[in-house]
Every structure is written in structure tokens, then in C-alpha cells.
Write an enzyme that holds these catalytic residues in place. Structure first.
Site, mmCIF file in Angstrom:
data_model
loop_
_atom_site.group_PDB
_atom_site.id
_atom_site.type_symbol
_atom_site.label_atom_id
_atom_site.label_comp_id
_atom_site.label_asym_id
_atom_site.label_seq_id
_atom_site.Cartn_x
_atom_site.Cartn_y
_atom_site.Cartn_z
ATOM 1 N N ASP A 151 51.211 -12.236 -15.868
ATOM 2 C CA ASP A 151 52.501 -12.847 -16.185
ATOM 3 C C ASP A 151 53.371 -12.827 -14.926
ATOM 4 O O ASP A 151 53.050 -12.145 -13.952
ATOM 5 C CB ASP A 151 53.146 -12.025 -17.320
ATOM 6 C CG ASP A 151 54.395 -12.688 -17.896
ATOM 7 O OD1 ASP A 151 54.566 -13.906 -17.723
ATOM 8 O OD2 ASP A 151 55.198 -11.958 -18.520
ATOM 9 N N GLU A 175 54.806 -16.609 -10.808
ATOM 10 C CA GLU A 175 55.259 -17.868 -10.172
ATOM 11 C C GLU A 175 55.624 -17.669 -8.699
ATOM 12 O O GLU A 175 55.482 -18.633 -7.961
ATOM 13 C CB GLU A 175 56.464 -18.424 -10.942
ATOM 14 C CG GLU A 175 56.120 -18.895 -12.335
ATOM 15 C CD GLU A 175 55.797 -17.744 -13.308
ATOM 16 O OE1 GLU A 175 56.335 -16.644 -13.081
ATOM 17 O OE2 GLU A 175 55.016 -17.950 -14.235
ATOM 18 N N ASP A 177 56.982 -19.499 -22.219
ATOM 19 C CA ASP A 177 58.068 -19.211 -23.163
ATOM 20 C C ASP A 177 58.664 -20.490 -23.739
ATOM 21 O O ASP A 177 59.785 -20.877 -23.430
ATOM 22 C CB ASP A 177 59.150 -18.392 -22.471
ATOM 23 C CG ASP A 177 58.617 -17.064 -21.958
ATOM 24 O OD1 ASP A 177 57.457 -16.718 -22.290
ATOM 25 O OD2 ASP A 177 59.334 -16.380 -21.227
HETATM 26 O O1 MIG Z 1 60.599 -11.815 -18.620
HETATM 27 O O2 MIG Z 1 56.322 -9.465 -20.711
HETATM 28 O O3 MIG Z 1 55.980 -15.421 -20.782
HETATM 29 O O4 MIG Z 1 54.820 -13.964 -22.861
HETATM 30 O O5 MIG Z 1 56.057 -11.547 -23.581
HETATM 31 C C1 MIG Z 1 59.749 -12.037 -19.680
HETATM 32 C C2 MIG Z 1 57.338 -9.988 -21.502
HETATM 33 C C3 MIG Z 1 58.384 -11.539 -19.324
HETATM 34 C C4 MIG Z 1 57.287 -13.511 -20.164
HETATM 35 C C5 MIG Z 1 56.034 -14.008 -20.826
HETATM 36 C C6 MIG Z 1 55.986 -13.517 -22.234
HETATM 37 C C7 MIG Z 1 56.040 -11.999 -22.248
HETATM 38 C C8 MIG Z 1 57.289 -11.510 -21.534
HETATM 39 N N1 MIG Z 1 57.343 -12.051 -20.174
#
Ligand code: MIG
Length: 811
Positions: free
Chosen positions: A432, A435, A511
Site C-alpha cells: 500500500d 505511489e 479507496d
Molecule cells: O492512508 O492501511 O488504500 O486499503 O485500508 C490509508 C490503511 C492507508 C489505504 C488503502 C486502504 C487501507 C488503508 N490505507
């Protein structure tokens, strides 16, 4: 900005929001301190051609202000490079050692050149205009001479009114990208990976994963252009109603290198993935259902979830642990209070054939006591500012440093960290925030632009590496897993990525907001990802951060059951939504679709194998296969899952009837075997229990239930057809052992139905018996298996493996 601050307060709380403010100010200060003078150079065209020379794969040209190299990789795949410009390592393109392609080169009467292969002719004018023609002399694409503005490039191609455009990766737009601006104006898209923050809606751009390629299509044919330039870029597509419409690609640096190929859609993706790599075969478990939630805080939470699945008779293949499993969000650690014995939990899951996936973020907490931070500092593994100090920004753990994945040593170091979690029994990893994302109060939610990267010795800044960051983190993870667990197939899920990402990781669409509108948008995003070479994708069922109504949740679930990545996930603080939470009748409907998904696994696994061979997406728009039929050209609310299933998700609230566009051929309802002849539009009554689902007549659809393989023979009514082939791929489901391919040939004659079975490969047939189901209104007097008469029970029969089956029609 207000929306951003509010969401940030909701998720981060007050003190973290203050730190975010500080982090943003720091970023702006860094940007200001290392600012570069604004580029005021005029636009520059290549100018007249000065000289040219033959090369091994094509020809090189020197124009007054630019150079051009044309390099044929295949007779219909060519690489064009305009320079000068800053180099980037070839992260997307796999090294093929392409064999030499015979190319003829001639000077034209106008002082330009014509290069011809066996399939393609390229005319380069003496001023740098380029035309691609087929061998019949038909123009496929015309490009204007590119323009250089300081370090940036701008590249225009002529569009006709009919051309539909697809691609660019994860785009919350209509499937035809040209339609993105409803007012008939330009459609503009950025190629800049970012965590858009909050929950995205239709039209938000850019999102997490962008791929600088587009397909231009007329009917079922067209061309593909892939710009191998990682710098941030922009694509602008003129609406068909605009005068002399164009497609413009611009990049903020680098060389203007792009690949061109043409043909049918399957051919375009085949060529593109020959260039950028095919998706490996995933472990079979990953095609099952995954349950996740940001908010499973402890082992007990997981136990409750497992109990729920068992009590409600719902199958499950994987549990995902979001950021709460870590000790203070420190990557590669486990919180000993919340998850005191992760190995034990993993063992328990494995006994039930459930797999464990943990989240991994790239941000490493700046904490002098933390091993990963210490190692990172010691090994010089972090991205830096121009003054050599590690860049820091706020993410979940607080101040973080960020691994420089554009450096082989960093990747190897990072890749070896997964060992710790593999040893505890973790089966897969969820990348996650790659980017990469940083918490910011305004402006771009990422690292400052002056951030410095190694870039395999070439050196570069965030403008050049932003789009590569996720891809390279996935590369590091994938290579680490391959090295430290060589007997298993790596499984990674990633939010960000770039061209070539299909080699390393699956994707989910991030998201997304909870609404009917975003449900419809999600389907388009997934189809467009497939047309961008990213076949494995899926969405948070019900959206990420909202509270879907029971109906919306059910409809989203029904669609998700037919998407490659099938996972329930939701944000912290939202009402729970495991598959049983909504009660009846929803739970029973959801159970039915969950079980259907599991029944279809042999078919899906075969599609995964096909995708590994061809790069083809599992989900395809109808025009992928039937684009020469004009009624299929713009259907985007239904899709093909492989060649044989037509899925019609219901994406409107309270829908009671649906107009379905059937492609050419015969289509048989999965639910009740009614046959329809396409192309045709039919109107169907809709209830909450089902979505329309059709099977292509002529196929053998393999399904599994109760340990038996069921082969469903969907019979064409037409006797004139040749035997139709269907395949079934099987192996142990993980690892790299033997495999088998079963090929079924189905044929209808006047006397009956004939099925022949050919097997290939060393993996033993894994089922004791199989069951044959004939889906047809015909009645049979009997059947012969390998010449021996057998009893049939209502168009069904059980048998051992055979070579030849004949079903005789009743006279
Ligand atoms: O700032 O890890 O897209 O699936 O649950 C949010 C917490 C960070 C974004 C991800 C989401 C995840 C969440 N993350």
C-alpha cells in the site's frame, strides 16, 4: 482542499494532522530551497533532416535539433526514440534479444525516408512527420513532428472521428477515454501516480496506477502506442466533434521513446506484453475470496471473523491484516500484544486452507532503535535530498524515510526482509501507499520533487521516479519472495504500479467512494486496466469508506465474484460489512455467489494460465472479441470473463429490467439454460437474487464442487460448425511442478453430440470421477464412453476419464 483536511482529521486525529501540516511546510520549503529556474525556452521542432544512417534493426536520423532512431523488434512492433533527453533504466521492458527483422529503407521523392518490414511501412518526412501504413497503403496513424520545450516533449497524433481510445491504466473515466469530457471538449489525463486522498469519485484524476499507453480502436482493430518514459506526463485527447482532432502526449523530461504495434485488440495486448512481460501464474488460492478490513486489530478479531465464515457456511481463501498488526506501524514487525503469536494464527488458518496476507507500506519509521531504519541508514538505502540527507515525510508511523527502490542493493535488502514474515507463515503481501504517498495538507501528497534517487547509477529526481516507485517496490518484493521462498509462487497485491507491473503484482482499485456511480465506474476502471496490460485487479466490495445499503453491497458483491481479485475490504470506523452482516435475504444471495465463484475456479485458473501465455486480461469488454459488430462497439456495462462467460452486472438501484446486448453467436443462460441467438438486444426481468450470466454455446465449461470435476457441455444448435475446442489447465495450485492441459473438442452431428478429450502434460488427473452435464433442450437415447454404452440420467452422467464420448439423440 477542505475535503482533504476533513478526511485527514477523521482518519488521522488532531496531533497527526498538525504533524501533517508541518510535513507539508517542510516539503514546500524543500521544493523552494532546491527550486530550478522556470523553463522559458521556446518550443522547438526537429527542423530539417541533416543525415541518416542504416542500423541493424532500422535507421537513425539526425535532424537539426533532434535525433530519431527507428528500431524494428518485430515486423509489426517498432520502437521510435526521439532525443535528446535524459535516460531512464528499462524497467518496463524485458530484455528479449529480439531477432533481426528485415527492413527495407528507401528515400522518398520529398527527401524523407520509407522503412518497410513484412507488415508495416513507416514514412518519415524530412521535417519529422511520421506516418504508419499497412502494406495495402492504408494510413494507420500520422504523427506531427514532436516539439521539445526545454527538457519536456510534446507529441501529437492525428485522430479521426471514429477512433475510440482506451488505456492509460487506472482511469476513473468512461471506457472510451475521448468521452471523458461530456461537453465535447478535450479529455485530459495525467500520468502521475498519487494517493488522491479521501475517497475518489468518477472523474478524479490521476489515481494510483498510471500506464503511458493508449489503444486507438476502430471496430475490433487498431493500434497501440506505449511511451516508455517514466517522467510525469499528460495525455490530451480531442473530442470527435473538435476540428482536426488530435491525441497529445507530453512528458516533463526524458527521451521521447515509444513503441507502436497494430492489429486486433488481443494481438495488441499480446505484443505489448511480449515487450513488457506477462503475468506469472498466481497461486490457485489467490483466486478465491479474500476478507480484509482496516480495523481487525487483534487475533481475537480475526477469530471472530473466521467463526462468522464457518457459522454462515461461507468459503474463504485469505485473510488480510491491515496496518494494525504492526508494532507502531513499523514495517516488518508484529505487535506482540495484538498478535502475540502470528505463526500460531497462520498455522490455524492453513489447517483450514486459508492464507494469510499482511500489508507492507514503504515508509520506514525514523526511529534510531528500529532495526529497519538503522539498516537503511547504514546501507544508504533511503532516498535523499540534494544535500545527501534522507528525505523524511509523515505517514502512519510518523516521520518516515523512504527506500530508494531504484537501486539494486536497496531492492535486495528490502526483498530479504520478507523472510521474517514468511517464516511466521505469511503467504502473501499487500503493498500500500507506494505511489509513494505522504500525508500532506495541500499540494501533491507525495515526496518533494527535489528528492534524489540512484536510478541504477543514472541519478534522478522525483519527477522521473514518482511513477516508477510502486513498480520498483513490487519488483523488490517479488524478487525477494522468489529468492527466499523459491518453491512457491510469489503473491503480491499493489495499489500503485506502472507499465510492466503485471510481472510482479496484482492490483486493487484503492479507496473508491461508496455509491452506485462508483460501482459503475469501478467496472470501467477494471476493463481499462486490462486494456493497459494489467489483468489482475479488483475493488473493495461496497466501496472503501462508506456504508453501502444492503442492495448496493449485494450488487457490488455479485460483480466482484466475477473479477480476478475478489476481496471484501472497508475503512476503519465504517460499519462492519463481512458477508453475513446484512442478514437475510442478503447473506443467502451472497453465499450463492461466493459458492459460484468457487465452482468456477477451474475455469478461472485456466484463464490465469491463458493470461500467463498471452497477457490477455481475464475481464474484457465485448468489443475485445466482437468489435467488428457495430452494436458491440460501445457496450461498456457488461463484459466477457474469458471467452465463454458473459457477465451483466446490475449497477443501478432498484433495477427491475435490464436491456442486455448479446454478441454474435448463441448464448445460453447460466441460470436456466435458455438459449438466445446474438447479436440481439434482449430485455430481462431482474431480481436481487441474480445478475444475468450467459455461457457461449460450443464451450465446455469446467467447474468444481464436492471434489468432483463437472464438465458442462453448452451445445450449439447449429450442426454445421467444426468441432469447438475448450481447454482446462491444472497443476498442484502452487509451485513449479508438473502440469496438464486437457483439451475438449465438442461437435454436433445429425445423430448426436460428440466429445473427444485429449490430454497433455505430466500432472496426473486430479479427480476420481467427473460428471458431464449436457445443456441443451435435446433428449438422448443413450451414450457411449469409449465405445461402451452407459446410462444417462437427465442429460447428466458420471464417468472416469475417457477419450471419446458420444451422446445419441432420441429419434
Ligand atoms: O492512508 O492501511 O488504500 O486499503 O485500508 C490509508 C490503511 C492507508 C489505504 C488503502 C486502504 C487501507 C488503508 N490505507
Amino acid at each position: 482542499m477542505f475535503k482533504k483536511i476533513l478526511t485527514s482529521l477523521r482518519f488521522l486525529g488532531f496531533s497527526q494532522s498538525l504533524l501533517t501540516l508541518l510535513s507539508t511546510l517542510k516539503r514546500d520549503f524543500t521544493a523552494w530551497r532546491y527550486r530550478t529556474p522556470k523553463n522559458k525556452e521556446p518550443k522547438q521542432k526537429p527542423g530539417p533532416l541533416r543525415s541518416t544512417s542504416i542500423t541493424s534493426h532500422g535507421r537513425a536520423f539526425e535532424f537539426t535539433h533532434a535525433s530519431l532512431e527507428i528500431h524494428f523488434l518485430k515486423p509489426d512492433l517498432v520502437c521510435l526514440t526521439w532525443g535528446p533527453g535524459k535516460k531512464s533504466p528499462a524497467y518496463a521492458v524485458t530484455d528479449q534479444g529480439w531477432p533481426e527483422v528485415p527492413v527495407e529503407s528507401q528515400q522518398t521523392a520529398q527527401g524523407g525516408y520509407a522503412l518497410s518490414s513484412e507488415e508495416l511501412r513507416i514514412i518519415i518526412s524530412s521535417y519529422g512527420e511520421i506516418t504508419f501504413l499497412d502494406l495495402e497503403g492504408k494510413t494507420i496513424r500520422t504523427e506531427l513532428p514532436p516539439r521539445k520545450i526545454g527538457p519536456s516533449w510534446e507529441h501529437d497524433a492525428v485522430l479521426t472521428e471514429e477512433q475510440r481510445l482506451h488505456g492509460l491504466g487506472e482511469k476513473a473515466s468512461p471506457l472510451n477515454l475521448r468521452d471523458a469530457n461530456p461537453e465535447g471538449k478535450k479529455a485530459t489525463f495525467e500520468i502521475r501516480n498519487q494517493d488522491i486522498g479521501g475517497h475518489y469519485e468518477s472523474g478524479d484524476d490521476p489515481l494510483y496506477l498510471n500506464v503511458p499507453l493508449y489503444i486507438s480502436r476502430m471496430g475490433d482493430k487498431g493500434y497501440l502506442v506505449f511511451y516508455e518514459n517514466p517522467f510525469r506526463g499528460t495525455f490530451t485527447f480531442d473530442h470527435p466533434t473538435q476540428e482536426t482532432p488530435k491525441a497529445r502526449a507530453s512528458f516533463q523530461g526524458g527521451m521521447l521513446r515509444y513503441y507502436f504495434t497494430f492489429g486486433s485488440l488481443p494481438h495488441l495486448i499480446q505484443r505489448y506484453t511480449e515487450l513488457t512481460g506477462r503475468p506469472p501464474l498466481p497461486p490457485a488460492w489467490s483466486l478465491g475470496y479474500h476478507q480484509s478490513r482496516w480495523g481487525y486489530k487483534t487475533t481475537d478479531d480475526i477469530q471472530d471473523v473466521l467463526k462468522g465464515f464457518e457459522e454462515h457456511d461461507l468459503p474463504l481463501s485469505a485473510i488480510h491484516l491491515d496496518i494494525d498488526y504492526m508494532r507502531g506501524y513499523r514495517i516488518f514487525t508484529v505487535d506482540q500484544e495484538r498478535y502475540p503469536d502470528l505463526s500460531d494464527l497462520a498455522d490455524q488458518l492453513h489447517e483450514q486452507e486459508i492464507h494469510l496476507v499482511t500489508i507492507i507500506d514503504p515508509g520506514v519509521k525514523k526511529d534510531s532503535e528500529y532495526f529497519l531504519y538503522q539498516e537503511g541508514i547504514k546501507g544508504n538505502y533511503f532516498c535523499t535530498l540534494p544535500n545527501g540527507k534522507p528525505v523524511t515525510a509523515q505517514v502512519w508511523p510518523g516521520w518516515c524515510a523512504f527506500p530508494d527502490f531504484s537501486h539494486q542493493e536497496t531492492r535486495a535488502w528490502w526483498g530479504s526482509q520478507y523472510k521474517k514474515l514468511l517464516q511466521k507463515g505469511v503467504d502473501g503481501f499487500w503493498h500500500d501507499m507506494n505511489e509513494p504517498a505522504a500525508f500532506t495538507a495541500w499540494g501533491e501528497p507525495t515526496l518533494p520533487l527535489p528528492t534524489q534517487y540512484r536510478l541504477e547509477g543514472l541519478g534522478g529526481d522525483h519527477l522521473q521516479v514518482n511513477n516508477l516507485y510502486g513498480l520498483l517496490m513490487n519488483k523488490a518484493g517479488c524478487e525477494g519472495l522468489t529468492e527466499h521462498q523459491p518453491e512457491k509462487r510469489p503473491w503480491l497485491l499493489s495499489r500503485s504500479g506502472w507499465a510492466g507491473n503485471q510481472r510482479y503484482a496484482w492490483n486493487w482499485t484503492g479507496d473508491v467512494n461508496t455509491s452506485w456511480e462508483t460501482l459503475r465506474q469501478t467496472l470501467t476502471i477494471m476493463l481499462n486496466l486490462g486494456l493497459s496490460g494489467i489483468p489482475y485487479t479488483g475493488s473493495d466490495i461496497g466501496g472503501f469508506g462508506g456504508h453501502p445499503s444492503p442492495e448496493l453491497f449485494t450488487r457490488w458483491f455479485q460483480l466482484a465474484a466475477f473479477t480476478p481479485f475478489f476481496r471484501g475490504h472497508s475503512a476503519t470506523g465504517t460499519p462492519r460489512r463481512e458477508p453475513w452482516v446484512y442478514g437475510e435475504p442478503y447473506t443467502s444471495i451472497i453465499r450463492k455467489f461466493l459458492k459460484l465463484r468457487y465452482q468456477l475456479l477451474p475455469y478461472l485458473y485456466t484463464l490465469a494460465w491463458k493470461s500467463h501465455q498471452t497477457g490477455h486480461p481475464l475481464m474484457r469488454p465485448l468489443f475485445w472479441s466482437y468489435g467488428d459488430d457495430p452494436t458491440m462497439a460501445d457496450v461498456t456495462d457488461q463484459y466477457l470473463l474469458g471467452e465463454d462467460l458473459l457477465v451483466v452486472p446490475i449497477m443501478e438501484e432498484n433495477q427491475t429490467a435490464k436491456q442486455v446486448s448479446l454478441p454474435p453467436g448463441e448464448w445460453i443462460s447460466y441460470w436456466d439454460d435458455t438459449a438466445h441467438q446474438g447479436p440481439q438486444k434482449i430485455k430481462l426481468d431482474i431480481s436481487l437474487e441474480r445478475i444475468p450470466l450467459f455461457v457461449r454455446a460450443g464451450c465446455v465449461l469446467p467447474t468444481a464442487a464436492d471434489g468432483t470435476l463437472h464438465c458442462h457441455l453448452y451445445l450449439p444448435t447449429d450442426t454445421s460448425t467444426e468441432p469447438v475446442k475448450s481447454v482446462l489447465y491444472q497443476d498442484a495450485g502452487d509451485g513449479y511442478g508438473p502440469r496438464r492441459l486437457d483439451q475438449f473438442y465438442l461437435e454436433r452431428s445429425r445423430r448426436g453430440i460428440h466429445l473427444t478429450w485429449e490430454e497433455m502434460g505430466k500432472y496426473p488427473f486430479p479427480h476420481q470421477t467427473l460428471s458431464l452435464h449436457l445443456h441443451t433442450p435435446d433428449h438422448f437415447s443413450g451414450a457411449k464412453i469409449d465405445g461402451v454404452e452407459v446410462e444417462m440420467e437427465e442429460n447428466k452422467l458420471q464417468t472416469e476419464p475417457f477419450r471419446d464420448a458420444m451422446f445419441m439423440f432420441q429419434k
